[in-house]
Write a protein that holds these residues in place. Structure first.
Motif, short mmCIF file in Angstrom:
data_model
loop_
_atom_site.label_atom_id
_atom_site.label_comp_id
_atom_site.label_asym_id
_atom_site.label_seq_id
_atom_site.Cartn_x
_atom_site.Cartn_y
_atom_site.Cartn_z
N LEU A 151 0.84 -1.19 0.00
CA LEU A 151 0.00 0.00 0.00
C LEU A 151 0.88 1.24 0.00
O LEU A 151 1.86 1.32 0.72
N LYS A 152 0.47 2.23 -0.79
CA LYS A 152 1.12 3.53 -0.77
C LYS A 152 0.36 4.54 0.08
O LYS A 152 0.93 5.54 0.51
N ALA A 153 -0.93 4.30 0.28
CA ALA A 153 -1.74 5.22 1.07
C ALA A 153 -3.03 4.55 1.48
O ALA A 153 -3.52 3.63 0.80
N ILE A 154 -3.58 5.02 2.60
CA ILE A 154 -4.92 4.64 3.05
C ILE A 154 -5.72 5.94 3.16
O ILE A 154 -5.22 6.93 3.69
N VAL A 155 -6.94 5.93 2.66
CA VAL A 155 -7.84 7.09 2.77
C VAL A 155 -9.14 6.59 3.39
O VAL A 155 -9.72 5.62 2.90
N HIS A 201 -7.10 1.30 11.65
CA HIS A 201 -6.29 1.90 10.58
C HIS A 201 -4.83 2.10 10.97
O HIS A 201 -3.94 2.04 10.11
N VAL A 202 -4.55 2.32 12.26
CA VAL A 202 -3.16 2.48 12.67
C VAL A 202 -2.41 1.16 12.50
O VAL A 202 -1.25 1.13 12.07
N GLU A 203 -3.07 0.05 12.81
CA GLU A 203 -2.49 -1.27 12.61
C GLU A 203 -2.11 -1.47 11.14
O GLU A 203 -1.03 -1.94 10.80
N TRP A 204 -3.02 -1.11 10.25
CA TRP A 204 -2.78 -1.24 8.81
C TRP A 204 -1.65 -0.32 8.35
O TRP A 204 -0.80 -0.72 7.55
N ALA A 205 -1.65 0.92 8.83
CA ALA A 205 -0.62 1.88 8.41
C ALA A 205 0.76 1.40 8.83
O ALA A 205 1.74 1.52 8.08
N ARG A 206 0.88 0.88 10.05
CA ARG A 206 2.16 0.36 10.50
C ARG A 206 2.59 -0.86 9.69
O ARG A 206 3.76 -1.01 9.32
N ALA A 207 1.64 -1.73 9.39
CA ALA A 207 1.96 -2.96 8.66
C ALA A 207 2.52 -2.66 7.28
O ALA A 207 3.42 -3.37 6.80
N PHE A 208 2.01 -1.62 6.63
CA PHE A 208 2.42 -1.32 5.25
C PHE A 208 3.25 -0.05 5.15
O PHE A 208 3.58 0.38 4.04
N SER A 222 -3.47 7.70 18.42
CA SER A 222 -2.70 8.61 17.57
C SER A 222 -1.51 7.88 16.97
O SER A 222 -0.99 6.91 17.53
N SER A 223 -1.07 8.38 15.81
CA SER A 223 0.05 7.76 15.11
C SER A 223 0.71 8.79 14.21
O SER A 223 0.04 9.69 13.67
N GLU A 224 2.01 8.66 14.03
CA GLU A 224 2.72 9.53 13.09
C GLU A 224 2.31 9.25 11.64
O GLU A 224 2.58 10.07 10.76
N TYR A 225 1.67 8.14 11.40
CA TYR A 225 1.21 7.82 10.04
C TYR A 225 -0.04 8.61 9.65
O TYR A 225 -0.37 8.70 8.47
N GLN A 226 -0.75 9.16 10.62
CA GLN A 226 -1.99 9.87 10.33
C GLN A 226 -1.69 11.24 9.71
O GLN A 226 -0.85 12.00 10.21
N VAL A 227 -2.40 11.55 8.64
CA VAL A 227 -2.30 12.85 7.97
C VAL A 227 -3.70 13.45 7.99
O VAL A 227 -4.64 12.87 7.42
#
Length: 318
Positions: free
Chosen positions: A125-129, A139-146, A163-168
């Motif tokens: 994955l390049k991005a999750i929206v 979604h944080v689990e998914w963002a970390r995984a990819f 919260s996560s640093e992956y969140q925009v």
């Protein structure tokens, strides 16, 4: 700047609590720390008659829950991912394959080894929206995984459970998703209504609508032939979408919200819509899809206002 984001570790997070009603993951295993789900305590959602309960990703992974993959019949660049048996609301995530890389629209709670491996085999994955808070799930689990950003509407920030640093957090109403600094062809439209930041995703004429616009049975109905094989037209007055502040509690949006949504949507052409659940797909021509959305808005406004005058009601839908 040194990252403080912990790496993906399913063993570390597998015991964290997951709301069984909406699928939101909380960053704790302590059932005395989190006794209720603040997502489900909001009037747009609900706690079932059986009361508040939690599960965990470990429990889901050990059970018979699996990911089901279903390519769109109209376009195999899009693939629905659903969890069976249902977890939480039962929504689908949709994998969108673009020349710049894969984008995940919305999110499901279950992420197991089999699902992660399949996505990696497809290029990761390049991005999750995510369309709105009811589908924040894990979604944080998914963002970390990819190792990819997850884009959320800034207006809905208060609804994140972790919260996560992956969140925009996106402030723009209409914005183009860039991947590695280049345009992906994906455009996200923040229509509001259901939540202030409720969004739809548009890619190459396919609009992924979640429940920002809710696909109706009449929208999916087929009147092309009658019971003896004759042809006929779709009856007058049938909507294809409804517009709700709360879908499960059946609280409609106001005409003011319709105006704002239409002001954004009328700038775009789209030839299909794809809703939150499997089977919620309407595929027509671009002019017909536009007509169906605007006619549905007319019907909604007419019945909300009891037939009172409104500017959109004065317009003739061809």
């Amino acid at each position: 700047m040194t990252s403080t984001e912990p790496p993906y570790d399913p063993q570390r997070t597998g015991s964290w609590l997951v709301c069984t009603a909406c699928g939101t993951q909380y960053p704790t295993a302590d059932r005395y720390e989190v006794k209720t789900c603040f997502i489900c305590d909001d009037p747009r959602q609900f706690t079932p008659p059986t009361g508040q309960t939690f599960t965990t990703l470990d429990e889901l992974r050990r059970s018979r829950h699996k990911s089901k993959w279903v390519p769109f019949a109209c376009d195999d660049r899009f693939t629905s991912i659903v969890t069976e048996p249902k977890v939480g609301i039962g929504q689908r995530a949709i994998l969108v394959r673009t020349p710049r890389g894969n984008v995940l629209w919305d999110c499901v709670t279950l992420l197991d080894d089999e699902t992660a491996e399949k996505i990696r085999d497809l290029g990761g994955l390049k991005a999750i929206v995510i369309s709105h808070p009811h589908f924040y799930s894990a979604h944080v689990e998914w963002a970390r995984a990819f190792d990819c950003p997850v884009y959320l509407a800034a207006e809905d920030r208060k609804w994140i459970a972790q919260s996560s640093e992956y969140q925009v957090f996106v402030t723009e109403t209409e914005w183009d998703l860039e991947i590695d600094g280049e345009a992906s062809g994906v455009r996200v439209l923040k229509l509001g209504g259901h939540f202030p930041g409720s969004s739809v995703l548009l890619y190459d004429g396919r609009m992924l609508i979640a429940d920002t616009m809710v696909t109706t049975p009449a929208g999916l109905g087929n009147w092309e032939t009658d019971a003896v094989g004759g042809s006929r037209d779709r009856p007058r007055g049938m909507n294809s979408f409804t517009f709700m502040w709360s879908i499960p509690n059946m609280i409609p949006l106001s005409p003011v919200e319709m105006d704002r949504m239409r002001d954004i949507l009328q700038k775009y052409e789209f030839k299909s819509t794809h809703g939150l659940l499997m089977g919620m797909d309407i595929v027509k021509t671009a002019p017909e899809m536009r007509r169906r959305v605007e006619l549905s808005m007319q019907i909604h406004i007419y019945h909300c206002r009891g037939g009172d005058d409104h500017a959109l009601l004065e317009e003739k839908m061809e």
